[in-house]
Scaffold this active site. Sequence first.
Site, mmCIF file in Angstrom:
data_model
loop_
_atom_site.group_PDB
_atom_site.id
_atom_site.type_symbol
_atom_site.label_atom_id
_atom_site.label_comp_id
_atom_site.label_asym_id
_atom_site.label_seq_id
_atom_site.Cartn_x
_atom_site.Cartn_y
_atom_site.Cartn_z
ATOM 1 N N THR A 1 6.051 2.740 12.821
ATOM 2 C CA THR A 1 4.444 2.950 13.204
ATOM 3 C C THR A 1 4.434 3.376 14.619
ATOM 4 O OG1 THR A 1 2.729 1.874 13.679
ATOM 5 C CG2 THR A 1 4.767 0.536 13.776
ATOM 6 N N ASP A 2 3.555 4.272 14.892
ATOM 7 C CA ASP A 2 3.298 4.541 16.443
ATOM 8 C C ASP A 2 2.906 3.599 17.047
ATOM 9 O OD1 ASP A 2 0.592 4.178 15.272
ATOM 10 O OD2 ASP A 2 0.145 6.179 15.383
ATOM 11 N N GLU A 3 2.806 2.387 16.593
ATOM 12 C CA GLU A 3 1.998 1.267 17.223
ATOM 13 C C GLU A 3 3.229 0.757 18.500
ATOM 14 O OE1 GLU A 3 -0.571 -1.428 15.834
ATOM 15 O OE2 GLU A 3 -0.912 -0.010 14.045
ATOM 16 N N PHE B 1 0.917 -1.189 -0.031
ATOM 17 C CA PHE B 1 -0.043 -0.069 0.104
ATOM 18 C C PHE B 1 0.824 1.339 0.078
ATOM 19 C CE2 PHE B 1 -2.238 2.827 3.686
ATOM 20 C CZ PHE B 1 -2.740 3.533 2.455
ATOM 21 N N LYS C 1 7.890 -4.447 15.007
ATOM 22 C CA LYS C 1 8.439 -3.209 14.444
ATOM 23 C C LYS C 1 9.154 -2.681 15.663
ATOM 24 C CE LYS C 1 7.189 -1.537 11.023
ATOM 25 N NZ LYS C 1 7.812 -1.528 9.643
ATOM 26 N N TYR D 1 2.761 -7.662 16.167
ATOM 27 C CA TYR D 1 3.043 -6.673 14.896
ATOM 28 C C TYR D 1 4.093 -5.530 15.573
ATOM 29 C CZ TYR D 1 2.827 -2.678 11.817
ATOM 30 O OH TYR D 1 2.981 -1.746 11.227
ATOM 31 N N LYS E 1 8.571 -9.184 -2.065
ATOM 32 C CA LYS E 1 8.368 -10.559 -2.033
ATOM 33 C C LYS E 1 6.955 -11.041 -2.656
ATOM 34 C CE LYS E 1 7.997 -14.354 1.320
ATOM 35 N NZ LYS E 1 8.061 -14.902 2.685
HETATM 36 P P1 NAD Z 1 1.543 -3.624 3.192
HETATM 37 O O1 NAD Z 1 1.156 -4.817 4.031
HETATM 38 O O2 NAD Z 1 0.457 -3.181 2.402
HETATM 39 O O3 NAD Z 1 2.647 -4.187 2.308
HETATM 40 C C1 NAD Z 1 3.881 -4.700 2.482
HETATM 41 C C2 NAD Z 1 4.638 -5.003 1.415
HETATM 42 O O4 NAD Z 1 5.975 -5.655 1.912
HETATM 43 C C3 NAD Z 1 3.956 -5.910 0.424
HETATM 44 O O5 NAD Z 1 4.069 -5.503 -0.847
HETATM 45 C C4 NAD Z 1 4.550 -7.321 0.591
HETATM 46 O O6 NAD Z 1 4.569 -8.178 -0.511
HETATM 47 C C5 NAD Z 1 6.078 -6.666 1.185
HETATM 48 N N1 NAD Z 1 6.684 -7.774 1.656
HETATM 49 C C6 NAD Z 1 6.029 -8.444 2.932
HETATM 50 N N2 NAD Z 1 7.063 -9.364 3.428
HETATM 51 C C7 NAD Z 1 8.212 -9.218 2.564
HETATM 52 C C8 NAD Z 1 9.722 -9.818 2.577
HETATM 53 N N3 NAD Z 1 9.812 -10.725 3.636
HETATM 54 N N4 NAD Z 1 10.537 -9.407 1.506
HETATM 55 C C9 NAD Z 1 10.009 -8.410 0.817
HETATM 56 N N5 NAD Z 1 8.720 -7.928 0.727
HETATM 57 C C10 NAD Z 1 8.047 -8.324 1.594
HETATM 58 O O7 NAD Z 1 1.813 -2.677 4.273
HETATM 59 P P2 NAD Z 1 1.955 -1.074 4.243
HETATM 60 O O8 NAD Z 1 0.454 -0.771 4.805
HETATM 61 O O9 NAD Z 1 2.276 -0.300 2.808
HETATM 62 O O10 NAD Z 1 2.984 -0.697 5.153
HETATM 63 C C11 NAD Z 1 4.312 -0.445 4.700
HETATM 64 C C12 NAD Z 1 5.116 -0.174 5.988
HETATM 65 O O11 NAD Z 1 4.611 1.166 6.542
HETATM 66 C C13 NAD Z 1 5.317 -1.260 7.094
HETATM 67 O O12 NAD Z 1 6.646 -1.276 7.561
HETATM 68 C C14 NAD Z 1 4.380 -0.771 7.915
HETATM 69 O O13 NAD Z 1 4.854 -1.306 9.481
HETATM 70 C C15 NAD Z 1 4.552 0.608 7.851
HETATM 71 N N6 NAD Z 1 3.533 1.544 8.327
HETATM 72 C C16 NAD Z 1 2.291 1.409 8.155
HETATM 73 C C17 NAD Z 1 1.106 1.889 8.448
HETATM 74 C C18 NAD Z 1 -0.276 1.714 7.798
HETATM 75 O O14 NAD Z 1 -1.228 2.369 8.280
HETATM 76 N N7 NAD Z 1 -0.422 1.021 6.930
HETATM 77 C C19 NAD Z 1 1.390 2.941 9.506
HETATM 78 C C20 NAD Z 1 2.686 3.291 9.959
HETATM 79 C C21 NAD Z 1 3.603 2.474 9.491
HETATM 80 P P1 TYD Z 2 -6.349 -1.181 11.620
HETATM 81 O O1 TYD Z 2 -6.903 -0.720 10.223
HETATM 82 O O2 TYD Z 2 -6.304 -2.616 11.699
HETATM 83 O O3 TYD Z 2 -5.233 -0.483 11.929
HETATM 84 P P2 TYD Z 2 -4.291 -0.633 13.258
HETATM 85 O O4 TYD Z 2 -4.988 -1.946 14.095
HETATM 86 O O5 TYD Z 2 -3.105 -1.048 12.811
HETATM 87 O O6 TYD Z 2 -4.382 0.698 14.073
HETATM 88 O O7 TYD Z 2 -7.603 -0.825 12.516
HETATM 89 C C1 TYD Z 2 -7.849 0.409 12.986
HETATM 90 C C2 TYD Z 2 -8.941 0.387 14.048
HETATM 91 O O8 TYD Z 2 -10.073 -0.076 13.555
HETATM 92 C C3 TYD Z 2 -8.472 -0.507 15.385
HETATM 93 O O9 TYD Z 2 -8.927 0.165 16.332
HETATM 94 C C4 TYD Z 2 -8.994 -1.651 14.829
HETATM 95 C C5 TYD Z 2 -10.721 -1.263 14.426
HETATM 96 N N1 TYD Z 2 -11.019 -2.338 13.322
HETATM 97 C C6 TYD Z 2 -12.294 -2.675 13.442
HETATM 98 O O10 TYD Z 2 -12.916 -2.352 14.300
HETATM 99 N N2 TYD Z 2 -12.791 -3.565 12.639
HETATM 100 C C7 TYD Z 2 -11.827 -4.150 11.627
HETATM 101 O O11 TYD Z 2 -12.588 -4.942 10.765
HETATM 102 C C8 TYD Z 2 -10.753 -3.778 11.305
HETATM 103 C C9 TYD Z 2 -10.008 -4.295 10.579
HETATM 104 C C10 TYD Z 2 -10.403 -2.883 12.539
#
Ligand code: NAD
Ligand code: TYD
Length: 336
Positions: A123-125, A11, A154, A150, A34
């Site tokens: 991430t902030d998590e 994403f 991280k 998770y 991957k």
């Molecule tokens: P995502 O799950 O959409 O994408 C992860 C990508 O990494 C995928 O394309 C997957 O194929 C690839 N991948 C997984 N394992 C792999 C491996 N072993 N080798 C190579 N590629 C691999 O994740 P995202 O939401 O795009 O998040 C990207 C980064 O940002 C992550 O590090 C996540 O922790 C961080 N992040 C995400 C959010 C969020 O809200 N989505 C917020 C803060 C930080």
């Molecule tokens: P999510 O998008 O999984 O992000 P994160 O857990 O990494 O913050 O979830 C965001 C919030 O929404 C979290 O409080 C969990 C809640 N949630 C639901 O209530 N229903 C759902 O189906 C999902 C995926 C998340």
Amino acid sequence: MKILVTGGAGFIGSNFIHYWLKNHPQDKVTNFDKLTYAGNLESLKDLEKNSNYNFIKGDISDPVSVKEAMAGIDIVVNFAAESHVDRSILDPAPFITTNVVGTQILLDAALKNKVRKFHHVSTDEVFGALTLDSKDRFNEETKYSPNSPYAASKAASDHLVRAYFHTFSLPITITNCSNNFGPYQFPEKLISLAITNLLEGKKIPVYGDGLYVRDWLYVEDHCRAIDLVLEKGKIGETYCIGVDNDIPNILIIKKILKTLGFGEEKIEYVKDRPGHDRRYAIDATKIKKDLGWQPKYDFDQALEETVKWYQGNKDWWQKLKDKKFEDYYKRQYVTR
Ligand code: NAD
Ligand code: TYD
């Protein structure tokens, strides 16, 4: 400049590659991914003919393919990760292999290749949970206190990145960002799942009381923040990214329902997530003051645009909700 983007088929990574080649068209971007369930090359289809973009299928926890991909690279931006909390509760092991071991293998290769910069996206998590009645926000000084597998994986990766700076002087930066939303998000996270479920005529599963709070950031604002950190960030430093946009889940869901013309009969309260963090909120003063970052997007407007994107791009997401996804869904969601 040659940039290695790991996890670029996911994403945020795919949004980042689009952003980067639009704003730095002279650079060369290698996407190393991957292609797990979350990786999707369709998100980058329009770049297939761009001679400054290339794709390598590879695993960050495989030192041989990482070594090959790292040759000649100036900057690494590490997005590759297992990223979904619920999946980390169902099966933590791949989170350790990719997020912890994979990050260490990337760091080693980056050190050997003397890259100019290694940026780690986190991430902030990692900071744990805030309470609903406090006004506290996470910042760069907040103690790490991860609660989910998770978040713990991280946190471990962040520590390794810092350690490679302190011990080996690898030129690193780290960003800890709040929840992202926008185009190309796999339909398992709250906003992408809610929109796509409604478009399929299904209900939105809401965990617990629905009063959990996240600080939602539009993905392009995140990409711009990483760009600024790469350009002006101080080596060895961490920057928190967020928008003071903390909203309870149920309010977001009501906004999505309204945008798509549905009522609250489409809400389904389901069994809560174990160890569910109550609230996340970020104080982004440092990146604003030191680097001049400001988010551009208004939440309501960006949410409406995001809903429109999923309406207009059914071909992209419908095939992701396949039999495997259905199996995951059945395991994950238990009606109360
Ligand atoms: P995502 O799950 O959409 O994408 C992860 C990508 O990494 C995928 O394309 C997957 O194929 C690839 N991948 C997984 N394992 C792999 C491996 N072993 N080798 C190579 N590629 C691999 O994740 P995202 O939401 O795009 O998040 C990207 C980064 O940002 C992550 O590090 C996540 O922790 C961080 N992040 C995400 C959010 C969020 O809200 N989505 C917020 C803060 C930080
Ligand atoms: P999510 O998008 O999984 O992000 P994160 O857990 O990494 O913050 O979830 C965001 C919030 O929404 C979290 O409080 C969990 C809640 N949630 C639901 O209530 N229903 C759902 O189906 C999902 C995926 C998340």
